[in-house]
Structure formats: C-alpha cells, structure tokens
Design a protein around this motif. Structure first.
Motif, PDB file in Angstrom:
ATOM      1  N   ARG A  40     114.990 -12.541  64.834  1.00 33.08           N
ATOM      2  CA  ARG A  40     114.217 -13.956  64.834  1.00 33.08           C
ATOM      3  C   ARG A  40     115.391 -15.000  65.555  1.00 33.08           C
ATOM      4  NH1 ARG A  40     114.859 -18.421  61.122  1.00 33.08           N
ATOM      5  NH2 ARG A  40     112.914 -19.375  60.828  1.00 33.08           N
ATOM      6  N   ALA A  41     116.717 -14.848  65.545  1.00 32.72           N
ATOM      7  CA  ALA A  41     117.565 -15.694  66.187  1.00 32.72           C
ATOM      8  C   ALA A  41     117.335 -15.362  67.421  1.00 32.72           C
ATOM      9  CB  ALA A  41     118.895 -15.416  65.371  1.00 32.72           C
ATOM     10  N   GLN A  42     117.372 -14.112  67.883  1.00 33.33           N
ATOM     11  CA  GLN A  42     116.990 -14.127  69.454  1.00 33.33           C
ATOM     12  C   GLN A  42     115.687 -14.614  70.087  1.00 33.33           C
ATOM     13  OE1 GLN A  42     117.658  -9.426  69.234  1.00 33.33           O
ATOM     14  NE2 GLN A  42     119.262  -9.853  70.633  1.00 33.33           N
ATOM     15  N   ILE A  43     114.749 -14.475  69.212  1.00 34.82           N
ATOM     16  CA  ILE A  43     113.676 -15.265  69.690  1.00 34.82           C
ATOM     17  C   ILE A  43     113.515 -16.619  69.592  1.00 34.82           C
ATOM     18  CG2 ILE A  43     111.160 -15.692  69.039  1.00 34.82           C
ATOM     19  CD1 ILE A  43     111.146 -12.788  67.930  1.00 34.82           C
ATOM     20  N   LEU A  44     114.161 -17.373  68.434  1.00 35.49           N
ATOM     21  CA  LEU A  44     114.489 -18.647  68.632  1.00 35.49           C
ATOM     22  C   LEU A  44     115.287 -19.133  69.474  1.00 35.49           C
ATOM     23  CD1 LEU A  44     114.318 -19.358  64.675  1.00 35.49           C
ATOM     24  CD2 LEU A  44     112.439 -19.963  66.575  1.00 35.49           C
ATOM     25  N   ASN A  45     116.304 -18.392  70.028  1.00 30.84           N
ATOM     26  CA  ASN A  45     117.298 -18.893  70.814  1.00 30.84           C
ATOM     27  C   ASN A  45     117.023 -18.711  72.490  1.00 30.84           C
ATOM     28  OD1 ASN A  45     120.058 -19.743  71.145  1.00 30.84           O
ATOM     29  ND2 ASN A  45     120.664 -17.769  71.739  1.00 30.84           N
ATOM     30  N   GLY A  46     115.661 -18.219  72.645  1.00 31.60           N
ATOM     31  CA  GLY A  46     115.293 -18.035  73.719  1.00 31.60           C
ATOM     32  C   GLY A  46     115.601 -16.737  74.808  1.00 31.60           C
ATOM     33  N   GLU A  47     116.241 -15.868  73.917  1.00 34.94           N
ATOM     34  CA  GLU A  47     116.322 -14.605  74.523  1.00 34.94           C
ATOM     35  C   GLU A  47     115.366 -13.881  75.173  1.00 34.94           C
ATOM     36  OE1 GLU A  47     119.692 -12.155  73.010  1.00 34.94           O
ATOM     37  OE2 GLU A  47     120.584 -13.990  71.941  1.00 34.94           O
ATOM     38  N   PHE A  48     114.296 -14.021  74.130  1.00 35.16           N
ATOM     39  CA  PHE A  48     112.890 -13.355  74.445  1.00 35.16           C
ATOM     40  C   PHE A  48     112.057 -14.645  74.635  1.00 35.16           C
ATOM     41  CE2 PHE A  48     114.854 -10.090  71.350  1.00 35.16           C
ATOM     42  CZ  PHE A  48     115.314  -9.360  72.452  1.00 35.16           C
ATOM     43  N   LYS A  49     111.176 -14.602  75.520  1.00 32.60           N
ATOM     44  CA  LYS A  49     110.196 -15.531  75.869  1.00 32.60           C
ATOM     45  C   LYS A  49     108.989 -15.492  75.618  1.00 32.60           C
ATOM     46  CE  LYS A  49     113.776 -17.451  78.410  1.00 32.60           C
ATOM     47  NZ  LYS A  49     114.382 -18.935  77.821  1.00 32.60           N
ATOM     48  N   GLU A  50     108.179 -16.676  75.430  1.00 29.67           N
ATOM     49  CA  GLU A  50     106.895 -16.373  75.044  1.00 29.67           C
ATOM     50  C   GLU A  50     106.158 -15.441  76.015  1.00 29.67           C
ATOM     51  OE1 GLU A  50     102.930 -17.161  74.087  1.00 29.67           O
ATOM     52  OE2 GLU A  50     104.741 -17.516  72.927  1.00 29.67           O
ATOM     53  N   GLY A  51     105.235 -14.558  75.305  1.00 31.38           N
ATOM     54  CA  GLY A  51     104.845 -13.564  75.935  1.00 31.38           C
ATOM     55  C   GLY A  51     105.464 -12.385  76.423  1.00 31.38           C
ATOM     56  N   GLU A  52     106.739 -12.260  76.241  1.00 29.23           N
ATOM     57  CA  GLU A  52     107.496 -11.143  76.788  1.00 29.23           C
ATOM     58  C   GLU A  52     107.520 -10.190  75.384  1.00 29.23           C
ATOM     59  OE1 GLU A  52     110.935 -13.028  79.727  1.00 29.23           O
ATOM     60  OE2 GLU A  52     111.560 -12.295  77.555  1.00 29.23           O
ATOM     61  N   ALA A  53     107.801  -8.843  75.848  1.00 30.33           N
ATOM     62  CA  ALA A  53     107.739  -7.877  74.943  1.00 30.33           C
ATOM     63  C   ALA A  53     109.185  -7.848  74.293  1.00 30.33           C
ATOM     64  CB  ALA A  53     107.320  -6.516  75.470  1.00 30.33           C
ATOM     65  N   ILE A  54     109.559  -7.497  73.214  1.00 32.61           N
ATOM     66  CA  ILE A  54     110.915  -7.196  72.389  1.00 32.61           C
ATOM     67  C   ILE A  54     111.136  -6.000  72.661  1.00 32.61           C
ATOM     68  CG2 ILE A  54     110.408  -9.088  71.042  1.00 32.61           C
ATOM     69  CD1 ILE A  54     110.318  -7.172  68.766  1.00 32.61           C
ATOM     70  N   PRO A  55     112.177  -5.239  72.769  1.00 31.74           N
ATOM     71  CA  PRO A  55     112.689  -4.156  72.911  1.00 31.74           C
ATOM     72  C   PRO A  55     111.821  -3.094  71.947  1.00 31.74           C
ATOM     73  CG  PRO A  55     114.578  -5.202  72.694  1.00 31.74           C
ATOM     74  CD  PRO A  55     113.511  -6.599  72.629  1.00 31.74           C
ATOM     75  N   SER A  56     111.414  -1.803  72.540  1.00 33.44           N
ATOM     76  CA  SER A  56     110.850  -0.995  71.601  1.00 33.44           C
ATOM     77  C   SER A  56     111.417  -0.699  70.322  1.00 33.44           C
ATOM     78  CB  SER A  56     110.489   0.408  72.404  1.00 33.44           C
ATOM     79  OG  SER A  56     111.848   0.868  72.667  1.00 33.44           O
ATOM     80  N   GLU A  57     110.899   0.032  69.431  1.00 34.43           N
ATOM     81  CA  GLU A  57     111.311   0.409  68.197  1.00 34.43           C
ATOM     82  C   GLU A  57     112.702   1.361  68.505  1.00 34.43           C
ATOM     83  OE1 GLU A  57     108.445   2.482  65.892  1.00 34.43           O
ATOM     84  OE2 GLU A  57     107.500   0.471  65.374  1.00 34.43           O
ATOM     85  N   THR A  58     112.448   2.467  69.528  1.00 32.02           N
ATOM     86  CA  THR A  58     113.568   3.522  69.835  1.00 32.02           C
ATOM     87  C   THR A  58     114.583   2.527  70.297  1.00 32.02           C
ATOM     88  OG1 THR A  58     111.932   5.026  70.210  1.00 32.02           O
ATOM     89  CG2 THR A  58     114.244   5.253  71.226  1.00 32.02           C
TER      90      THR A  58
END
Length: 240
Positions: free
Chosen positions: A17-35
């Motif tokens: 959540r912190a990485q998303i709110l901090n902008g490390e993952f942008k709108e529309g981008e995929a976060i890393p896979s489960e693996t």
C-alpha cells in the motif's frame, strides 16, 4: 518483515500500500506477480494472496484474470455541493468531536491577507482522543474580519461563519492525492512506521454566492475512509 504486533499478511499489505501511495507503482501499472512478491518479501503464496485481497478491498488495485494485478490509484478531482462539517458529522454518529489547534497566524498570499488555522481533528473515546486528520485552513480576513478572536478548540469554524458572519459554506472543489508523511503527521495521527504516504484533500470552499471563503488542505489518518457525496449536509467527512 517480522512484527510482533501484526500478522505477516497485514505487514505485507501495508508495505505494498505504501509503495502504491508513494508512486512506486503508477496508475494502470501491474504490481509484481505473486511469485516475485514471495521472493522479495520471503513470504508464502497464501500470505501474498491475503495481502493483495486487502488491497483489492481498499480499491487500490484490481485483478485481471490471466494478466495480473493493476493499480487503480490516481489523483481525482471532484466537485461537492452542500459541504457540511466534521463536528456535525460526528454529532450525527453520537460521537464527540475534538479539535487541537496546532498553529494560527496571519499570512499574506497573492496580495491577500488570510487567517491560517491548523488543527488536529479527532474523536473522543472514553478518556482518550483518536485523531483522524490534520487540516489547514486559509480564510480571507477581508470577508471574516476579527476571526482570530475565536477559540477554535471549543468553537466550530463553520458555525462561526454562519452565526457571526451570515456566510454559509455550500460547495467544495477538492483534489485527492497522496502526500509524504512528515514527523508531525506520524506523531499526531499515530501512523505505523511502515506507512510512507497518506491521502490528502486540497482545494477551496465556496459560499452561497459562489465566493471562495476558505482554502483547505486535509491529511487523513490511514483508518479514515474519504467519501465524496453529492449532498454532505448531514454526512460530512471533512473539516469543519
């Protein structure tokens, strides 16, 4: 990623959540896979799936079958009508609102003189106070002369607007965006050390004549859900 106070999936959810709110993952981008998440955080697949499920429930991500998990967070702009008040909102829940003045002063902005009021806003629970937000108001003294004489730890700002100046807050235009957590926010809002960003609402309040009567910036604690509604007279989630 070990913590004596929270399950591992909660810790992982907070970090993502912190990485998303901090902008490390942008709108529309995929976060890393489960693996990938399992390898990065040395977690089990079950822990990862529980953490992602919490993010889905928060509305921060959505899952696409066969493609991955994608970020939904984006800066949003809303126009609200019939802007209500924090004090009235808690009264409607039969709870007691608490305000703590953190700073107040006269400032000049773009040639206009404003009364700046910074408050921590919270709710009284038994003998303790849980602070829910920190709000900063810039109020034009040309419209509200003598506003600095009032005690805003014990008086409602918007009630003063209405009763003493005959001005009724009616509409708000507010942007929602992440803000990096500073030391004051972390202490007052009791933010976990794993959190790096909070939700900020920033914009202007207008009166019954569509005149700007307040510039606002509100930073909410992680446990506060911000809802933008078309009619906020009795359901306000913001300051005043």
């Amino acid at each position: 990623m070990k913590d004596d106070f929270a399950p591992l999936y909660i810790q992982l959810q907070r970090k993502l959540r912190a990485q998303i709110l901090n902008g490390e993952f942008k709108e529309g981008e995929a976060i890393p896979s489960e693996t990938e998440i399992m390898k990065t955080f040395q977690s089990t697949r079950g822990t990862v799936r529980k953490a992602i499920a919490l993010l889905v429930n928060e509305g921060l991500v959505h899952q696409v079958q066969g493609k991955g998990t994608f970020v939904l967070l984006r800066p949003l702009q809303y126009t609200m009508t019939n802007f209500g008040g924090f004090t009235d909102y808690l009264k409607s829940r039969k709870e007691v609102a608490v305000s703590k003045v953190l700073a107040q002063q006269t400032v000049t902005l773009d040639g206009k003189v404003y009364y700046q009021l910074v408050r921590a806003r919270g709710v009284k629970k038994d003998d303790s106070v849980k602070y829910l937000m920190i709000d900063t108001s810039l109020i034009p003294l040309a419209i509200f002369p003598g506003l600095d004489q009032y005690d805003f730890e014990n008086q409602s700002l918007y009630q003063i607007f209405r009763e003493k100046y005959g001005i009724d807050p009616k509409r708000a235009e507010v942007n929602l965006s992440p803000v990096k957590i500073d030391a004051q926010m972390r202490e007052i809002l009791q933010v976990d050390k794993s959190e790096v960003a909070l939700l900020k609402s920033e914009g202007s309040i207008y009166d019954q004549n569509d005149v700007e009567i307040e510039k606002i910036k509100i930073v909410c604690a992680p446990n506060v859900e911000v809802k933008i509604m078309t009619n906020l007279n009795n359901n306000a989630n913001f300051a005043e």
